[in-house]
Enzyme design. Structure first.
Site, PDB file in Angstrom:
ATOM      1  N   SER A 185     -10.715 -16.942  -3.375  1.00 23.87           N
ATOM      2  CA  SER A 185     -11.551 -17.780  -2.486  1.00 23.87           C
ATOM      3  C   SER A 185     -11.931 -19.074  -3.077  1.00 23.87           C
ATOM      4  CB  SER A 185     -12.901 -17.036  -2.296  1.00 23.87           C
ATOM      5  OG  SER A 185     -13.690 -17.191  -1.314  1.00 23.87           O
ATOM      6  N   ASP A 252      -2.407   2.064  13.974  1.00 18.20           N
ATOM      7  CA  ASP A 252      -2.193   2.552  12.760  1.00 18.20           C
ATOM      8  C   ASP A 252      -0.617   2.948  12.547  1.00 18.20           C
ATOM      9  OD1 ASP A 252      -2.199   3.860  10.155  1.00 18.20           O
ATOM     10  OD2 ASP A 252      -3.945   5.295  10.778  1.00 18.20           O
ATOM     11  N   ASP A 255       3.699   1.161  11.956  1.00 20.83           N
ATOM     12  CA  ASP A 255       4.555   0.881  10.913  1.00 20.83           C
ATOM     13  C   ASP A 255       5.321   2.434  10.496  1.00 20.83           C
ATOM     14  OD1 ASP A 255       2.365   2.193   9.858  1.00 20.83           O
ATOM     15  OD2 ASP A 255       2.297   1.158   7.951  1.00 20.83           O
ATOM     16  N   ASP A 259      -2.034   6.110   8.389  1.00 18.99           N
ATOM     17  CA  ASP A 259      -2.668   6.025   6.943  1.00 18.99           C
ATOM     18  C   ASP A 259      -4.090   5.460   7.068  1.00 18.99           C
ATOM     19  OD1 ASP A 259      -1.436   3.600   7.238  1.00 18.99           O
ATOM     20  OD2 ASP A 259      -0.739   3.611   5.505  1.00 18.99           O
ATOM     21  N   ASP A 410      -9.288  -9.364   5.727  1.00 24.69           N
ATOM     22  CA  ASP A 410     -10.236 -10.230   5.160  1.00 24.69           C
ATOM     23  C   ASP A 410     -11.270 -10.590   6.077  1.00 24.69           C
ATOM     24  OD1 ASP A 410     -11.371 -12.570   4.251  1.00 24.69           O
ATOM     25  OD2 ASP A 410     -10.056 -12.891   2.715  1.00 24.69           O
ATOM     26  N   HIS A 446     -11.825  -9.206   1.768  1.00 20.10           N
ATOM     27  CA  HIS A 446     -11.851 -10.564   1.045  1.00 20.10           C
ATOM     28  C   HIS A 446     -11.799 -10.412  -0.582  1.00 20.10           C
ATOM     29  CE1 HIS A 446     -12.468 -14.769   0.535  1.00 20.10           C
ATOM     30  NE2 HIS A 446     -13.573 -14.658  -0.110  1.00 20.10           N
TER      31      HIS A 446
END
Length: 517
Positions: A185, A252, A255, A259, A410, A446
């Site tokens: 950060s 989800d 790809d 998961d 994030d 984050h």
């Protein structure tokens, strides 16, 4: 590690320091023995947790000023005993409006000194923020303290490295063989600033979730609240979370693996129409029985990122799968009427630096007025706080190596911002992959802020191997919690590669079943 100091830990050991443009005010040194503390992954991001047991070190604090600027900056260095020092320096970065030298930083330093590093932090001469106020921001109404801002942005970082290396040489009679930076950060922004502006300060830099374009990043954190104010509707958090959960469920499997993690972000944005959720029943949101159009509009505007009043995209937004209700689209509905909750780190940037202490009503800004805040922030401060210079030739030529990383969920800083920087740098420096690699982390928030994916706790040691023996990180292991609560391991890949699961190999929780393509 030895528990006795072998070199006198006295102020007199560190006389003769010099720093161009600075005047030293004091040097204090005190031995610390039998120091113990628990260090978590969330304290140091790219390194594993460690139980620090009965370590010893020499705590040296140097205060200095830049004559004419009326500042007083403290640099704190922890020096392990000579027979326990690994010959290296590790600097730890700050967070939010804190440059460093805080209780959180001290925990990270404890982990570093336990691993044998000399370690350093700086306060940049700044007092800690209080609520949503930066106490040093204004010299007087209308007059921001630009010297202090400059210290936070860059100057104190170069000073810190120079002072730490001088103290190390005075204590051990030799300088560090290698020097490293580790931060996330604000600490990530500091790391990129060092690579761009002080390319010889550190041999290796690990920088996570960096707010590289400071004013855009901080105003983008307020964009969802601005949109809701213009819309005249602040949805209940449970409604926002229901929409995020629906997006995760829909995207989800893009790809090829279900998961609980949205890995194909671009595919999700292209294929998932959030407005099709309007009218869908919500079972766990007592205040609302079905998803409203206003809530889908808020989520869509947040995903699409900050736009100006002409409809042009100014800065990217968070990705589908991110819990917006605990981040930039948070609302407080405890009084019965929902009100926006501003991200605290953004408020002083607007009120104290851009508005310079003038009255500002966040709840009643027109779109054009919001645009002007963005514009003024860029005009006034980009040269000071901006950390998006793609020219890394000097860092490359100095032999530096850098890894950056960013969680794809994030809640505060959009991962696409770091990608924009890497793309710009790679367009300018064709061989960038030889010294700088970026890792996206699907399922991580984050820095270490929740999600099914853990932190890249091997990445710092991989950076060190890259610096010291040329072994580049072609992948990095990461622990992931599956939908049943089990913990497995997979890999992170250097951008633009992605981790691909081999269905014929075995379970998704086995690292050997993943490859980078």
């Amino acid at each position: 590690m030895a528990t006795m100091l072998t070199i006198p830990c006295l102020a007199e050991t560190f006389t003769g320091l010099s720093l161009f443009g600075a005047e030293f005010l004091s040097i204090a040194a005190s031995p610390v023995t039998n120091y113990s503390i628990s260090v978590q992954v969330s304290d140091r991001f790219t390194q594993p947790a460690v139980e620090v047991q009965n370590v010893a070190f020499c705590n040296v604090t140097v205060t200095y000023t830049h004559p004419g600027q009326a500042d007083t900056i403290a640099v704190e260095v922890w020096l392990p005993p000579a027979d326990g020092w690994n010959g290296r320096l590790q600097a730890v970065g700050g967070a939010g409006w804190v440059a460093g030298r805080s209780p959180l930083t001290a925990v990270a330093m404890a982990g570093a000194v336990s691993d044998g590093y000399a370690t350093v932090t700086t306060d940049a001469g700044l007092r800690d923020p209080q609520d949503s106020v930066v106490p040093w921001a204004l010299l007087s109404p209308g007059n921001p303290d630009l010297y202090s801002l400059q210290n936070l942005a860059s100057v104190s970082l170069d000073d810190e490295a120079t002072i730490a290396k001088s103290l190390i040489k005075a204590y051990y009679r030799r300088g560090p063989e290698y020097s490293y930076w580790n931060g996330c950060s604000q600490g990530g922004r500091q790391g990129l600033m060092l690579a761009q502006r002080y390319p010889t300060a550190y041999d290796g830099i690990a920088a996570g979730a960096p707010p590289l374009h400071w004013t855009n990043d901080l105003l983008a954190m307020l964009w969802p609240q601005q949109f809701m104010s213009m819309l005249g509707k602040h949805p209940y958090p449970c409604e926002i979370q229901a929409i995020s959960a629906a997006a995760t469920a829909a995207c989800d499997g893009l790809d090829g693996l279900v998961d609980g993690i949205v890995n194909d972000v671009e595919g999700c944005l292209a294929s998932f129409d959030v407005f099709e959720l309007v009218g869908r029943a919500i079972t766990d949101c007592p205040e609302v029985s079905e998803i409203t159009w206003e809530a889908t509009a808020v989520v869509n505007a947040t995903w699409q990122g900050m736009r100006n009043s002409h409809g042009a995209n100014v800065w990217p937004g968070p990705t589908p799968g991110t819990d917006l209700a605990i981040g930039v689209a948070n609302n407080d509905c405890t009084s019965g009427t929902c009100q926006g909750v501003l991200v605290p780190v953004s408020v002083p940037w607007v009120t104290q630096f851009i508005a310079r202490g003038a009255d500002l009503d966040f709840t009643n800004l027109t779109h054009a007025e919001f645009d002007e805040l963005v514009h003024q922030g860029q005009q006034r401060y980009r040269s000071i706080m901006g950390t998006d210079d793609p020219d890394l030739f000097a860092f490359r030529n100095a032999g530096g190596k850098m890894v950056t990383y960013h969680g794809l969920i994030d809640q505060l800083l959009p991962p696409k911002g770091t990608i924009k920087y890497y793309d710009a740098a790679s367009a300018l420096v064709p061989d960038i992959h030889d010294f700088y690699r970026h890792f996206e982390i699907p399922g991580m928030g984050h820095c270490s802020g929740g999600g099914p994916s853990g932190n890249p706790t091997s990445l710092f040691d991989q950076l060190r191997a890259w610096v010291e023996n040329g072994t580049a990180p072609d992948s990095s292991p990461v622990q992931v919690t599956d939908l049943e609560g089990g913990v497995g391991e997979r890999i992170l890949c250097p951008y633009p590669q992605k981790a691909i699961f081999d269905r014929d190999c075995g379970a998704a929780g086995e690292r050997r079943c993943w490859s980078c393509k």
